[in-house]
Scaffold this motif. Structure first.
Motif, PDB file in Angstrom:
ATOM      1  N   ASP A  47       0.830  -1.212   0.000  1.00 50.07           N
ATOM      2  CA  ASP A  47       0.000   0.000   0.000  1.00 50.07           C
ATOM      3  C   ASP A  47       0.861   1.258   0.000  1.00 50.07           C
ATOM      4  OD1 ASP A  47      -2.234  -1.620   0.054  1.00 50.07           O
ATOM      5  OD2 ASP A  47      -2.577  -1.368   2.221  1.00 50.07           O
ATOM      6  N   GLN A  48       1.906   1.239   0.790  1.00 57.28           N
ATOM      7  CA  GLN A  48       2.805   2.393   0.875  1.00 57.28           C
ATOM      8  C   GLN A  48       3.511   2.634  -0.458  1.00 57.28           C
ATOM      9  OE1 GLN A  48       5.733   2.001   3.971  1.00 57.28           O
ATOM     10  NE2 GLN A  48       6.134   4.197   4.024  1.00 57.28           N
ATOM     11  N   LEU A  49       3.913   1.569  -1.128  1.00 56.58           N
ATOM     12  CA  LEU A  49       4.577   1.718  -2.429  1.00 56.58           C
ATOM     13  C   LEU A  49       3.632   2.299  -3.476  1.00 56.58           C
ATOM     14  CD1 LEU A  49       6.701  -1.550  -2.496  1.00 56.58           C
ATOM     15  CD2 LEU A  49       7.547   0.811  -2.342  1.00 56.58           C
ATOM     16  N   VAL A  50       2.361   1.901  -3.431  1.00 60.56           N
ATOM     17  CA  VAL A  50       1.381   2.471  -4.355  1.00 60.56           C
ATOM     18  C   VAL A  50       1.176   3.949  -4.052  1.00 60.56           C
ATOM     19  CG1 VAL A  50      -1.054   2.462  -5.025  1.00 60.56           C
ATOM     20  CG2 VAL A  50       0.174   0.315  -4.843  1.00 60.56           C
ATOM     21  N   ASP A  51       0.978   4.260  -2.783  1.00 62.94           N
ATOM     22  CA  ASP A  51       0.710   5.650  -2.386  1.00 62.94           C
ATOM     23  C   ASP A  51       1.881   6.577  -2.686  1.00 62.94           C
ATOM     24  OD1 ASP A  51      -1.739   4.801  -1.458  1.00 62.94           O
ATOM     25  OD2 ASP A  51      -1.138   4.783   0.668  1.00 62.94           O
ATOM     26  N   GLN A  52       3.079   6.142  -2.387  1.00 61.93           N
ATOM     27  CA  GLN A  52       4.238   7.025  -2.498  1.00 61.93           C
ATOM     28  C   GLN A  52       4.885   7.021  -3.874  1.00 61.93           C
ATOM     29  OE1 GLN A  52       6.969   6.089   0.665  1.00 61.93           O
ATOM     30  NE2 GLN A  52       5.532   6.699   2.251  1.00 61.93           N
ATOM     31  N   ARG A  53       4.790   5.906  -4.573  1.00 63.41           N
ATOM     32  CA  ARG A  53       5.509   5.802  -5.848  1.00 63.41           C
ATOM     33  C   ARG A  53       4.663   5.339  -7.017  1.00 63.41           C
ATOM     34  NH1 ARG A  53      11.500   5.472  -4.868  1.00 63.41           N
ATOM     35  NH2 ARG A  53      11.652   5.887  -2.664  1.00 63.41           N
ATOM     36  N   GLY A  54       3.400   4.998  -6.754  1.00 64.29           N
ATOM     37  CA  GLY A  54       2.553   4.489  -7.827  1.00 64.29           C
ATOM     38  C   GLY A  54       2.986   3.112  -8.306  1.00 64.29           C
ATOM     39  N   PHE A  55       3.693   2.372  -7.460  1.00 63.91           N
ATOM     40  CA  PHE A  55       4.264   1.082  -7.823  1.00 63.91           C
ATOM     41  C   PHE A  55       3.382  -0.046  -7.302  1.00 63.91           C
ATOM     42  CE2 PHE A  55       7.070  -2.563  -7.280  1.00 63.91           C
ATOM     43  CZ  PHE A  55       7.771  -2.561  -8.480  1.00 63.91           C
ATOM     44  N   LEU A  56       2.948  -0.928  -8.213  1.00 64.00           N
ATOM     45  CA  LEU A  56       2.118  -2.077  -7.844  1.00 64.00           C
ATOM     46  C   LEU A  56       3.005  -3.315  -7.719  1.00 64.00           C
ATOM     47  CD1 LEU A  56      -0.869  -1.485 -10.279  1.00 64.00           C
ATOM     48  CD2 LEU A  56      -0.830  -1.109  -7.811  1.00 64.00           C
ATOM     49  N   VAL A  57       3.037  -3.899  -6.538  1.00 65.35           N
ATOM     50  CA  VAL A  57       3.872  -5.068  -6.276  1.00 65.35           C
ATOM     51  C   VAL A  57       3.196  -6.318  -6.831  1.00 65.35           C
ATOM     52  CG1 VAL A  57       4.909  -6.511  -4.477  1.00 65.35           C
ATOM     53  CG2 VAL A  57       4.802  -4.029  -4.184  1.00 65.35           C
ATOM     54  N   ASP A  58       3.970  -7.134  -7.549  1.00 64.48           N
ATOM     55  CA  ASP A  58       3.516  -8.440  -8.019  1.00 64.48           C
ATOM     56  C   ASP A  58       3.881  -9.444  -6.929  1.00 64.48           C
ATOM     57  OD1 ASP A  58       3.006 -10.851  -9.231  1.00 64.48           O
ATOM     58  OD2 ASP A  58       4.286 -10.489 -10.968  1.00 64.48           O
ATOM     59  N   ILE A  59       2.962  -9.674  -6.015  1.00 64.92           N
ATOM     60  CA  ILE A  59       3.227 -10.503  -4.839  1.00 64.92           C
ATOM     61  C   ILE A  59       3.694 -11.902  -5.239  1.00 64.92           C
ATOM     62  CG2 ILE A  59       2.159 -11.623  -2.824  1.00 64.92           C
ATOM     63  CD1 ILE A  59       2.587  -8.638  -2.406  1.00 64.92           C
ATOM     64  N   GLY A  60       3.182 -12.423  -6.336  1.00 62.56           N
ATOM     65  CA  GLY A  60       3.562 -13.769  -6.765  1.00 62.56           C
ATOM     66  C   GLY A  60       5.028 -13.917  -7.101  1.00 62.56           C
ATOM     67  N   HIS A  61       5.717 -12.818  -7.300  1.00 55.84           N
ATOM     68  CA  HIS A  61       7.139 -12.874  -7.622  1.00 55.84           C
ATOM     69  C   HIS A  61       8.032 -12.414  -6.479  1.00 55.84           C
ATOM     70  CE1 HIS A  61       5.790 -13.337 -11.797  1.00 55.84           C
ATOM     71  NE2 HIS A  61       6.976 -13.863 -11.982  1.00 55.84           N
ATOM     72  N   VAL A  62       7.441 -12.187  -5.305  1.00 54.98           N
ATOM     73  CA  VAL A  62       8.229 -11.695  -4.180  1.00 54.98           C
ATOM     74  C   VAL A  62       8.892 -12.857  -3.445  1.00 54.98           C
ATOM     75  CG1 VAL A  62       8.128 -10.525  -1.939  1.00 54.98           C
ATOM     76  CG2 VAL A  62       6.817  -9.636  -3.870  1.00 54.98           C
ATOM     77  N   SER A  63      10.184 -12.709  -3.218  1.00 49.87           N
ATOM     78  CA  SER A  63      10.949 -13.668  -2.423  1.00 49.87           C
ATOM     79  C   SER A  63      11.775 -12.882  -1.422  1.00 49.87           C
ATOM     80  CB  SER A  63      11.889 -14.490  -3.311  1.00 49.87           C
ATOM     81  OG  SER A  63      11.164 -15.222  -4.261  1.00 49.87           O
ATOM     82  N   LEU A  64      11.690 -13.279  -0.177  1.00 47.64           N
ATOM     83  CA  LEU A  64      12.475 -12.657   0.874  1.00 47.64           C
ATOM     84  C   LEU A  64      13.542 -13.646   1.324  1.00 47.64           C
ATOM     85  CD1 LEU A  64       9.553 -11.101   2.943  1.00 47.64           C
ATOM     86  CD2 LEU A  64      11.010  -9.962   1.267  1.00 47.64           C
ATOM     87  N   PHE A  65      14.784 -13.180   1.388  1.00 43.28           N
ATOM     88  CA  PHE A  65      15.901 -14.033   1.741  1.00 43.28           C
ATOM     89  C   PHE A  65      16.361 -13.724   3.144  1.00 43.28           C
ATOM     90  CE2 PHE A  65      15.691 -13.887  -2.778  1.00 43.28           C
ATOM     91  CZ  PHE A  65      16.100 -15.147  -3.205  1.00 43.28           C
TER      92      PHE A  65
END
Length: 140
Positions: free
Chosen positions: A112-130
């Motif tokens: 939500d913060q990325l959309v609000d601040q940068r207009g960036f939509l996260v593709d959750i299906g491609h997110v990997s946290l290491f």
């Protein structure tokens, strides 16, 4: 996915269901998260004549059909898994290589913060946290 629904989906696009396509999809579904090389190894146990090029091309086709998706869980080949309405985030342990799935809602505030601040939509299906999994963290 049943053989008949896969066959119908392929036919609607002018393609046919081959034994190789069926084996490759089954391998992805059985392995849960697999690189093309891992899919190739699984398929070769049943059909020795399937080459790695066929694996890559079929995985690309299955992704275009919306049956599988990929993510990058390492610096190597992409990892494929079943596509579906239930997207998830991958947690990858840098120590043991374990892959866990978590609900995408955990990243909701950040998305939500990325959309609000940068207009960036996260593709959750491609997110990997290491990081380091709980089991490996306990050993240190």
């Amino acid at each position: 996915m049943s053989d008949s629904s896969l066959a119908e989906m392929l036919r609607s696009r002018g393609l046919r269901l081959t034994a190789q396509r069926q084996l490759i999809l089954e391998a992805v579904l059985d392995l849960k998260h697999a690189t093309p090389e891992q899919v190739h190894n699984a398929v070769r146990e049943v059909a020795a004549g399937v080459n790695i090029t066929t694996i890559y091309r079929t995985l690309e086709l299955l992704e275009r059909l919306g049956l599988v998706t990929h993510t990058h869980l390492s610096h190597g080949s992409p990892t494929y898994h079943a596509a579906g309405p239930d997207q998830h985030v991958h947690l990858v342990c840098r120590n043991c290589g374990a892959v866990e799935e978590i609900e995408p809602e955990l990243l909701g505030p950040l998305a939500d913060q990325l959309v609000d601040q940068r207009g960036f939509l996260v593709d959750i299906g491609h997110v990997s946290l290491f990081g380091v999994c709980g089991k490996c963290g306990e050993q240190k």
